[in-house]
Write a protein that holds these residues in place. Structure first.
Motif, short mmCIF file in Angstrom:
data_model
loop_
_atom_site.label_atom_id
_atom_site.label_comp_id
_atom_site.label_asym_id
_atom_site.label_seq_id
_atom_site.Cartn_x
_atom_site.Cartn_y
_atom_site.Cartn_z
N SER A 127 0.83 -1.21 0.00
CA SER A 127 0.00 0.00 0.00
C SER A 127 0.86 1.26 0.00
O SER A 127 0.55 2.24 -0.69
CB SER A 127 -0.95 0.00 1.20
OG SER A 127 -0.22 0.01 2.43
N ALA B 158 -3.94 -3.27 -2.27
CA ALA B 158 -3.03 -2.15 -2.10
C ALA B 158 -3.21 -1.12 -3.20
O ALA B 158 -2.93 0.07 -3.00
CB ALA B 158 -1.59 -2.65 -2.08
N ASN C 44 -5.07 -0.34 3.97
CA ASN C 44 -4.59 0.06 2.66
C ASN C 44 -4.77 1.57 2.42
O ASN C 44 -3.92 2.21 1.79
CB ASN C 44 -5.31 -0.74 1.58
CG ASN C 44 -4.82 -2.17 1.49
OD1 ASN C 44 -3.76 -2.44 0.94
ND2 ASN C 44 -5.57 -3.10 2.06
#
Length: 504
Positions: free
Chosen positions: A114, A194, A333
């Motif tokens: 992420s 992500a 995320n």
């Protein structure tokens, strides 16, 4: 929650960032502020809408994913009680010995992927993180496979009935064929999340889940297969490979390939830094997961009615946890992406909204359980003694709903920050130093029966929730941005230094 956080500027100067748009010391900060900076409510509203939109697919994915093994249990239940018990025992064994370990290790990608997606110049750094995870998970599965292959002998040493042990071992040997695909699916799913692609795994499982039920029934009962007991795990293994194949096809033909630059030798390096995140992530996840499984094992030493009531309450608690779980994955995320793009304020707002969600849904669940506690057990059984035990435990279940949601969501925020080590220590302290010893004492020494176990677990959840909130209250979000960018820059520097980092 009293957030002990100052109002940070939207971005900070951190030297040379990997983002070409990162401000210099001479760049006015006001130019980097979002359009709605002056409208705090609009910013919170934006995070609210984003979280609702992206948490829902994760919740549905989690529910559909759990349905895969449940289909085997439902299918085999018609063969007889021994087959049903063996399937349930094998599923629990797989959950403890493999799925929890793989899931815990893969959660390091919540941080690395992420942050890299928004902070790296070369987006294929996200793909390299995935490749590292797949290599490490592949090596980890080797000892797990050895344990699964010898499951029957292990269960016999634990004094399980011979036929039950034999069938459970057969189940796991057949399921072993699909386990690598399941583990790879879990990691690949995080690779997509992500990038903000939350719905891909949901679409895949909407196709695979009903097919899995059909395959289970076909492999067990219908010619030309009619494989009996072993048909169910073989069908589930086929479903795992179908899941992974469809998810890869989604990346190739629909969305997600921007972060994939092909297989690179770089994935064979940088394991130490990956393990520094993945090992605490593993401890963080398995500490809680195993504690609840141990509570079920302890309940088996009580009466049959207590064990039945434990199954009902634990199944219910697991079902209600799906909402905070979805929120935690989405928030993790979102916060990682915000840190990668040097937006400290956005990360802080996302964490606040996620925590408010956890409190709201926890309060709703708690109210529902208190209102229905007297009759709730009848949804699962007609045995009045079991229903009576459930009604005694439900107030405790209602009590920890807010704490359970907060603990899960705060865990997701901590993963987004990359501070899993703190959460690992906190979970080990709460569950293994406090909850399990206290639960054992109250249950078996003070004769509080099932109430003792759940008092210990409830206390653990409150300790984890309060400790996590206190930790987040002291977070300096500007410093977290610096740490995230430093991590990304270090990863990119290693890639650029490696002249053999080209795809192969």
């Amino acid at each position: 929650m009293q957030q002990r956080i100052h109002h940070e500027e939207d971005t900070i100067s951190v030297g040379s960032s990997s983002l070409s748009s990162t401000p210099t010391e001479r760049t006015p900060l006001i130019s980097r502020l979002p359009d709605d900076f002056e409208k705090g409510h609009a910013s919170l509203g934006c995070e609210f809408r984003w979280l609702v939109k992206n948490a829902l697919p994760v919740v549905f994915t989690f529910l559909l994913q759990n349905s895969l093994q449940m289909a085997s249990i439902f299918t085999l239940g018609h063969l007889g009680p021994t087959e049903l018990a063996a399937a349930a025992l094998a599923s629990m064994f797989a959950s403890v010995s493999a799925w929890s370990i793989a899931f815990g290790t893969a959660t390091a990608l919540d941080t690395l992927c992420s942050q890299a997606w928004t902070g790296a110049k070369d987006k294929t750094l996200v793909g390299i993180h995935l490749q590292r995870a797949l290599c490490i998970l592949g090596l980890m599965f080797i000892p797990i496979a050895v344990v699964w292959w010898n499951c029957t002998a292990l269960l016999l040493k634990l004094h399980q009935e011979p036929e039950l042990a034999r069938l459970a071992g057969l189940f796991l040997r057949c399921l072993m064929l699909g386990a690598p695909a399941f583990i790879a699916f879990e990691a690949t799913k995080k690779f997509l999340q992500a990038q903000g692609i939350m719905q891909a795994s949901t679409y895949v499982l909407m196709i695979v889940s009903p097919l899995n039920l059909i395959l289970n029934y076909t492999f067990v009962y219908l010619p030309p297969f009619k494989l009996g007991f072993m048909g169910a795990p073989l069908a589930t293994s086929c479903s795992y490979w179908l899941m992974l194949t469809l998810l890869i096809c989604y990346i190739k033909f629909v969305d997600g390939k921007a972060a994939w630059g092909g297989w690179s030798r770089e994935c064979l390096t940088g394991w130490v830094s990956f393990l520094k995140l993945s090992v605490p992530s593993l401890l963080m996840i398995t500490a809680e997961w195993w504690a609840f499984e141990l509570s079920s094992l302890a309940a088996s030493y009580l009466s049959t009615n207590d064990l039945a009531a434990q199954s009902i309450v634990l199944t219910t608690a697991s079902a209600t946890y799906t909402i905070p779980f979805g929120i935690s994955v989405a928030a993790s995320n979102r916060i990682g992406n915000a840190l990668g793009e040097s937006n400290a304020r956005k990360a802080r707002l996302a964490s606040i909204v996620a925590i408010l969600f956890a409190v709201f849904f926890g309060t709703m669940n708690s109210t529902f359980f208190m209102a229905t506690r007297a009759k709730f057990g009848f949804l699962f059984t007609s045995d009045t003694d079991v229903v009576r035990i459930v009604s005694r435990i439900m107030p405790l279940c209602a009590l920890f709903q807010v704490a359970d949601g907060l603990a899960g969501v705060c865990g997701g925020i901590i993963r987004g920050l990359g501070r899993q080590e703190f959460a690992a220590y906190l979970n080990i302290l709460a569950y293994y130093i406090v909850a399990l010893p206290l639960g054992y004492y109250l249950t078996f020494v003070r004769d509080w029966d099932l109430n003792g176990l759940w008092i210990g677990l409830t206390l653990a959840l409150f300790l984890v929730a309060s400790g996590s909130l206190a930790f987040l209250g002291f977070i300096n979000w500007d410093n977290e941005v610096k740490k995230a960018l430093n991590r990304i820059q270090a990863d990119e520097a290693k890639i650029h230094e490696d002249t053999q980092g080209a795809p192969f």
